[in-house]
Design a protein around this motif. Structure first.
Motif, PDB file in Angstrom:
ATOM      1  N   LEU A  31     -13.315  -3.983  15.354  1.00 26.19           N
ATOM      2  CA  LEU A  31     -12.715  -4.237  14.053  1.00 26.19           C
ATOM      3  C   LEU A  31     -11.825  -3.067  13.636  1.00 26.19           C
ATOM      4  CD1 LEU A  31     -12.559  -6.157  11.620  1.00 26.19           C
ATOM      5  CD2 LEU A  31     -14.521  -4.952  10.682  1.00 26.19           C
ATOM      6  N   ILE A  32     -12.287  -1.863  13.878  1.00 25.51           N
ATOM      7  CA  ILE A  32     -11.495  -0.683  13.529  1.00 25.51           C
ATOM      8  C   ILE A  32     -10.217  -0.638  14.358  1.00 25.51           C
ATOM      9  CG2 ILE A  32     -11.438   1.846  13.611  1.00 25.51           C
ATOM     10  CD1 ILE A  32     -14.433   1.731  12.878  1.00 25.51           C
ATOM     11  N   ASP A  33     -10.322  -0.919  15.635  1.00 24.17           N
ATOM     12  CA  ASP A  33      -9.144  -0.916  16.503  1.00 24.17           C
ATOM     13  C   ASP A  33      -8.158  -2.013  16.114  1.00 24.17           C
ATOM     14  OD1 ASP A  33     -10.107   1.233  17.896  1.00 24.17           O
ATOM     15  OD2 ASP A  33     -10.934   0.047  19.540  1.00 24.17           O
ATOM     16  N   ALA A  34      -8.666  -3.111  15.530  1.00 26.50           N
ATOM     17  CA  ALA A  34      -7.801  -4.235  15.154  1.00 26.50           C
ATOM     18  C   ALA A  34      -7.106  -3.999  13.810  1.00 26.50           C
ATOM     19  CB  ALA A  34      -8.621  -5.519  15.092  1.00 26.50           C
ATOM     20  N   THR A  35      -7.462  -2.926  13.116  1.00 24.49           N
ATOM     21  CA  THR A  35      -6.847  -2.628  11.822  1.00 24.49           C
ATOM     22  C   THR A  35      -5.424  -2.128  12.048  1.00 24.49           C
ATOM     23  OG1 THR A  35      -9.009  -2.010  10.948  1.00 24.49           O
ATOM     24  CG2 THR A  35      -7.087  -1.287   9.705  1.00 24.49           C
ATOM     25  N   SER A  36      -4.471  -2.804  11.414  1.00 26.30           N
ATOM     26  CA  SER A  36      -3.061  -2.442  11.610  1.00 26.30           C
ATOM     27  C   SER A  36      -2.632  -1.386  10.600  1.00 26.30           C
ATOM     28  CB  SER A  36      -2.177  -3.691  11.453  1.00 26.30           C
ATOM     29  OG  SER A  36      -2.171  -4.111  10.100  1.00 26.30           O
ATOM     30  N   GLU A  37      -1.490  -0.785  10.851  1.00 22.10           N
ATOM     31  CA  GLU A  37      -0.927   0.191   9.916  1.00 22.10           C
ATOM     32  C   GLU A  37      -0.644  -0.480   8.579  1.00 22.10           C
ATOM     33  OE1 GLU A  37      -0.584   3.488  10.360  1.00 22.10           O
ATOM     34  OE2 GLU A  37      -1.548   3.219  12.303  1.00 22.10           O
ATOM     35  N   GLU A  38      -0.259  -1.758   8.620  1.00 21.58           N
ATOM     36  CA  GLU A  38      -0.001  -2.518   7.394  1.00 21.58           C
ATOM     37  C   GLU A  38      -1.290  -2.677   6.581  1.00 21.58           C
ATOM     38  OE1 GLU A  38       1.212  -7.051   6.306  1.00 21.58           O
ATOM     39  OE2 GLU A  38       2.382  -6.086   7.905  1.00 21.58           O
ATOM     40  N   ASP A  39      -2.401  -2.974   7.255  1.00 21.21           N
ATOM     41  CA  ASP A  39      -3.698  -3.092   6.575  1.00 21.21           C
ATOM     42  C   ASP A  39      -4.064  -1.774   5.895  1.00 21.21           C
ATOM     43  OD1 ASP A  39      -4.070  -5.722   7.490  1.00 21.21           O
ATOM     44  OD2 ASP A  39      -5.140  -5.043   9.292  1.00 21.21           O
ATOM     45  N   ILE A  40      -3.837  -0.675   6.597  1.00 24.28           N
ATOM     46  CA  ILE A  40      -4.160   0.648   6.050  1.00 24.28           C
ATOM     47  C   ILE A  40      -3.284   0.946   4.841  1.00 24.28           C
ATOM     48  CG2 ILE A  40      -4.138   3.129   6.544  1.00 24.28           C
ATOM     49  CD1 ILE A  40      -4.857   2.329   9.489  1.00 24.28           C
ATOM     50  N   ALA A  41      -1.995   0.632   4.921  1.00 20.06           N
ATOM     51  CA  ALA A  41      -1.073   0.874   3.805  1.00 20.06           C
ATOM     52  C   ALA A  41      -1.493   0.064   2.578  1.00 20.06           C
ATOM     53  CB  ALA A  41       0.357   0.527   4.213  1.00 20.06           C
ATOM     54  N   LYS A  42      -1.897  -1.200   2.783  1.00 20.19           N
ATOM     55  CA  LYS A  42      -2.360  -2.037   1.671  1.00 20.19           C
ATOM     56  C   LYS A  42      -3.603  -1.429   1.032  1.00 20.19           C
ATOM     57  CE  LYS A  42      -0.724  -6.509   3.362  1.00 20.19           C
ATOM     58  NZ  LYS A  42      -1.145  -7.808   3.915  1.00 20.19           N
ATOM     59  N   GLN A  43      -4.518  -0.938   1.842  1.00 19.81           N
ATOM     60  CA  GLN A  43      -5.755  -0.352   1.319  1.00 19.81           C
ATOM     61  C   GLN A  43      -5.465   0.912   0.523  1.00 19.81           C
ATOM     62  OE1 GLN A  43      -8.961  -1.771   1.654  1.00 19.81           O
ATOM     63  NE2 GLN A  43      -9.254  -0.318   0.003  1.00 19.81           N
ATOM     64  N   ILE A  44      -4.507   1.708   0.987  1.00 18.18           N
ATOM     65  CA  ILE A  44      -4.131   2.922   0.256  1.00 18.18           C
ATOM     66  C   ILE A  44      -3.600   2.562  -1.124  1.00 18.18           C
ATOM     67  CG2 ILE A  44      -2.439   4.811   0.191  1.00 18.18           C
ATOM     68  CD1 ILE A  44      -2.803   4.989   3.277  1.00 18.18           C
ATOM     69  N   ILE A  45      -2.766   1.526  -1.202  1.00 14.69           N
ATOM     70  CA  ILE A  45      -2.219   1.086  -2.483  1.00 14.69           C
ATOM     71  C   ILE A  45      -3.351   0.609  -3.402  1.00 14.69           C
ATOM     72  CG2 ILE A  45      -0.798  -0.696  -3.601  1.00 14.69           C
ATOM     73  CD1 ILE A  45       1.068  -0.468  -1.095  1.00 14.69           C
ATOM     74  N   GLU A  46      -4.259  -0.199  -2.858  1.00 15.37           N
ATOM     75  CA  GLU A  46      -5.394  -0.682  -3.650  1.00 15.37           C
ATOM     76  C   GLU A  46      -6.250   0.482  -4.153  1.00 15.37           C
ATOM     77  OE1 GLU A  46      -7.694  -3.633  -1.549  1.00 15.37           O
ATOM     78  OE2 GLU A  46      -5.911  -4.816  -1.109  1.00 15.37           O
ATOM     79  N   ASP A  47      -6.504   1.448  -3.297  1.00 19.56           N
ATOM     80  CA  ASP A  47      -7.311   2.608  -3.690  1.00 19.56           C
ATOM     81  C   ASP A  47      -6.627   3.400  -4.796  1.00 19.56           C
ATOM     82  OD1 ASP A  47      -9.187   1.889  -1.796  1.00 19.56           O
ATOM     83  OD2 ASP A  47      -8.598   3.430  -0.347  1.00 19.56           O
ATOM     84  N   ASP A  48      -5.310   3.594  -4.675  1.00 11.08           N
ATOM     85  CA  ASP A  48      -4.567   4.339  -5.686  1.00 11.08           C
ATOM     86  C   ASP A  48      -4.594   3.617  -7.030  1.00 11.08           C
ATOM     87  OD1 ASP A  48      -3.980   6.320  -3.873  1.00 11.08           O
ATOM     88  OD2 ASP A  48      -1.914   5.650  -3.510  1.00 11.08           O
ATOM     89  N   LEU A  49      -4.420   2.296  -7.010  1.00 14.96           N
ATOM     90  CA  LEU A  49      -4.455   1.523  -8.250  1.00 14.96           C
ATOM     91  C   LEU A  49      -5.839   1.588  -8.899  1.00 14.96           C
ATOM     92  CD1 LEU A  49      -2.348  -1.607  -7.223  1.00 14.96           C
ATOM     93  CD2 LEU A  49      -1.707   0.186  -8.846  1.00 14.96           C
ATOM     94  N   GLU A  50      -6.875   1.513  -8.082  1.00 15.65           N
ATOM     95  CA  GLU A  50      -8.237   1.598  -8.608  1.00 15.65           C
ATOM     96  C   GLU A  50      -8.495   2.977  -9.224  1.00 15.65           C
ATOM     97  OE1 GLU A  50     -12.864   0.874  -7.218  1.00 15.65           O
ATOM     98  OE2 GLU A  50     -11.262   0.661  -5.755  1.00 15.65           O
ATOM     99  N   ALA A  51      -7.997   4.021  -8.579  1.00 17.95           N
ATOM    100  CA  ALA A  51      -8.176   5.377  -9.107  1.00 17.95           C
ATOM    101  C   ALA A  51      -7.433   5.539 -10.436  1.00 17.95           C
ATOM    102  CB  ALA A  51      -7.677   6.405  -8.093  1.00 17.95           C
ATOM    103  N   GLN A  52      -6.231   4.965 -10.540  1.00 19.19           N
ATOM    104  CA  GLN A  52      -5.475   5.029 -11.792  1.00 19.19           C
ATOM    105  C   GLN A  52      -6.211   4.293 -12.911  1.00 19.19           C
ATOM    106  OE1 GLN A  52      -1.584   3.462 -10.965  1.00 19.19           O
ATOM    107  NE2 GLN A  52      -0.978   5.217  -9.727  1.00 19.19           N
TER     108      GLN A  52
END
Length: 68
Positions: A31-52
């Motif tokens: 599952l970790i190997d199947a995670t794309s750069e796009e998936d990671i970028a989306k998660q970063i955005i979600e994390d930033d919005l949640e922190a805000q």
């Protein structure tokens, strides 16, 4: 009120000079190997919005308590 069940604690002994004593991981490497750069970028955005959101809620809560 229902009592919460605490997680069980398991003691392990690790010899830093013997890697075979290190705990085994239970993560899903496929599952970790199947995670794309796009998936990671989306998660970063979600994390930033949640922190805000959390920061704004904290600020509002503190402003309310100061005005009382």
């Amino acid at each position: 009120m229902k009592k919460e069940k605490l997680p069980k604690i398991k003691r392990i002994t690790v010899d830093m000079n013997d890697p075979s004593t290190f705990p085994k991981s239970n993560m899903n490497r496929e599952l970790i190997d199947a995670t794309s750069e796009e998936d990671i970028a989306k998660q970063i955005i979600e994390d930033d919005l949640e922190a805000q959101r959390d920061a704004l809620l904290f600020k509002k809560k503190n402003e309310k308590s100061r005005s009382i």
